[in-house]
Design a protein around this motif. Structure first.
Motif, short mmCIF file in Angstrom:
data_model
loop_
_atom_site.label_atom_id
_atom_site.label_comp_id
_atom_site.label_asym_id
_atom_site.label_seq_id
_atom_site.Cartn_x
_atom_site.Cartn_y
_atom_site.Cartn_z
N MET A 72 0.84 -1.35 -0.25
CA MET A 72 -0.04 0.17 0.13
C MET A 72 0.88 1.24 -0.06
N ASP A 73 1.77 1.35 0.80
CA ASP A 73 2.56 2.54 0.98
C ASP A 73 3.53 2.74 -0.19
N MET A 74 4.16 1.69 -0.95
CA MET A 74 4.81 1.76 -2.09
C MET A 74 4.00 2.25 -3.32
N ALA A 75 2.53 1.63 -3.41
CA ALA A 75 1.63 2.36 -4.32
C ALA A 75 1.51 3.81 -4.33
N ARG A 76 1.37 4.15 -2.86
CA ARG A 76 1.25 5.59 -2.50
C ARG A 76 2.59 6.33 -2.95
N LYS A 77 3.69 5.75 -2.84
CA LYS A 77 4.80 6.48 -3.28
C LYS A 77 5.09 6.53 -4.86
N TYR A 78 4.59 5.70 -5.63
CA TYR A 78 4.63 5.76 -7.08
C TYR A 78 3.68 7.02 -7.47
N LEU A 79 2.06 6.94 -6.88
CA LEU A 79 1.24 7.98 -7.17
C LEU A 79 2.08 9.50 -6.71
N GLN A 80 2.82 9.50 -5.47
CA GLN A 80 3.28 10.71 -5.14
C GLN A 80 4.53 11.01 -6.14
N MET A 81 5.47 9.98 -6.83
CA MET A 81 6.23 10.28 -7.67
C MET A 81 5.68 10.70 -9.04
N GLY A 82 4.66 10.28 -9.36
CA GLY A 82 3.76 10.60 -10.73
C GLY A 82 3.56 12.17 -10.44
N TYR A 83 2.95 12.42 -9.28
CA TYR A 83 2.77 13.91 -9.14
C TYR A 83 3.93 14.64 -9.02
N THR A 84 5.06 14.58 -8.29
CA THR A 84 6.05 15.63 -8.18
C THR A 84 6.71 15.76 -9.41
N ARG A 85 6.89 14.50 -10.17
CA ARG A 85 7.70 14.59 -11.42
C ARG A 85 7.05 15.17 -12.44
N ALA A 86 5.64 14.91 -12.49
CA ALA A 86 4.65 15.97 -13.57
C ALA A 86 4.92 17.09 -13.07
N ARG A 87 4.61 17.58 -11.93
CA ARG A 87 4.82 19.12 -11.52
C ARG A 87 6.14 19.52 -11.90
N ARG A 88 7.20 19.11 -11.86
CA ARG A 88 8.50 19.34 -12.49
C ARG A 88 8.40 19.65 -13.71
N TYR A 89 7.93 18.63 -14.60
CA TYR A 89 7.86 18.89 -16.16
C TYR A 89 6.88 19.85 -16.27
N ALA A 90 5.81 20.17 -15.75
CA ALA A 90 5.04 21.34 -15.95
C ALA A 90 5.38 22.64 -15.53
N ARG A 91 6.53 22.64 -14.60
CA ARG A 91 6.89 24.14 -14.17
C ARG A 91 8.51 24.35 -14.93
N TYR A 92 9.15 23.44 -15.44
CA TYR A 92 10.50 23.73 -15.98
C TYR A 92 10.57 22.70 -17.41
N PRO A 93 10.76 23.69 -18.44
CA PRO A 93 11.03 22.73 -19.64
C PRO A 93 11.84 21.81 -19.57
N GLY A 94 11.61 20.46 -20.01
CA GLY A 94 12.34 19.39 -19.91
C GLY A 94 12.59 18.94 -18.47
N GLY A 95 11.89 19.50 -17.64
CA GLY A 95 12.07 18.95 -16.18
C GLY A 95 13.38 19.27 -15.49
N ARG A 96 13.99 20.07 -16.25
CA ARG A 96 15.43 20.49 -15.49
C ARG A 96 15.21 21.77 -14.69
#
Length: 150
Positions: A72-96
């Motif tokens: 359960m906690d690992m599934a939560r972490k993958y959902l969290q990683m999807g959120y944080t990585r997508a936010r980074r790409y949304a805010r920074y071109p190329g995610g950098r």
């Protein structure tokens, strides 16, 4: 005591070795969950991300039904990683966050699709975090770890 995460441990067989940690720690090292969850994870485009969110949440529900807190906690972490990585790409071109010279870039709303993807992940992440079964399992897991240290 072995350091966490240790990729040589089967955390389904030895859940006592698992540490909740902060954020997404362990997503690429906690076996067998990495092998079950990473193939489901995606932020390429909105259609893939919607499917990924649904699949990850379904796995969360499976782990929940099996009373598998680590899953359960690992599934939560993958959902969290999807959120944080997508936010980074949304805010920074190329995610950098830094330019070619190493200077910090100013965040912007560079990618509207990635922002929508982040929201899909956030919705399910919030559901998992608010789930009474998850909260109880987390408290019980933490209680057992504290008792084992005594």
């Amino acid at each position: 005591m072995v350091s966490f995460p240790d990729a040589s441990i089967d955390y389904r067989q030895h859940p006592e070795c698992y540490r909740i940690g902060h954020g997404e720690r362990g997503v690429f090292h906690v076996h067998p969950y990495k092998g079950e969850l990473l193939p489901l994870w995606a932020i390429r485009n909105e259609a893939d991300a919607r499917q990924a969110v649904a699949d990850l949440y379904a796995r969360y529900r499976d782990y929940r039904g099996q009373n598998d807190f680590v899953g359960m906690d690992m599934a939560r972490k993958y959902l969290q990683m999807g959120y944080t990585r997508a936010r980074r790409y949304a805010r920074y071109p190329g995610g950098r966050k830094k330019d070619a010279e190493g200077r910090l870039r100013q965040p912007s709303n560079a990618d509207a699709e990635k922002a929508r993807i982040a929201e899909h992940y956030r919705e399910k992440l919030d559901q998992v975090r608010a789930d009474d079964v998850y909260q109880r399992a987390k408290r019980e897991y933490q209680r057992r770890l504290r008792s084992a240290k005594r």
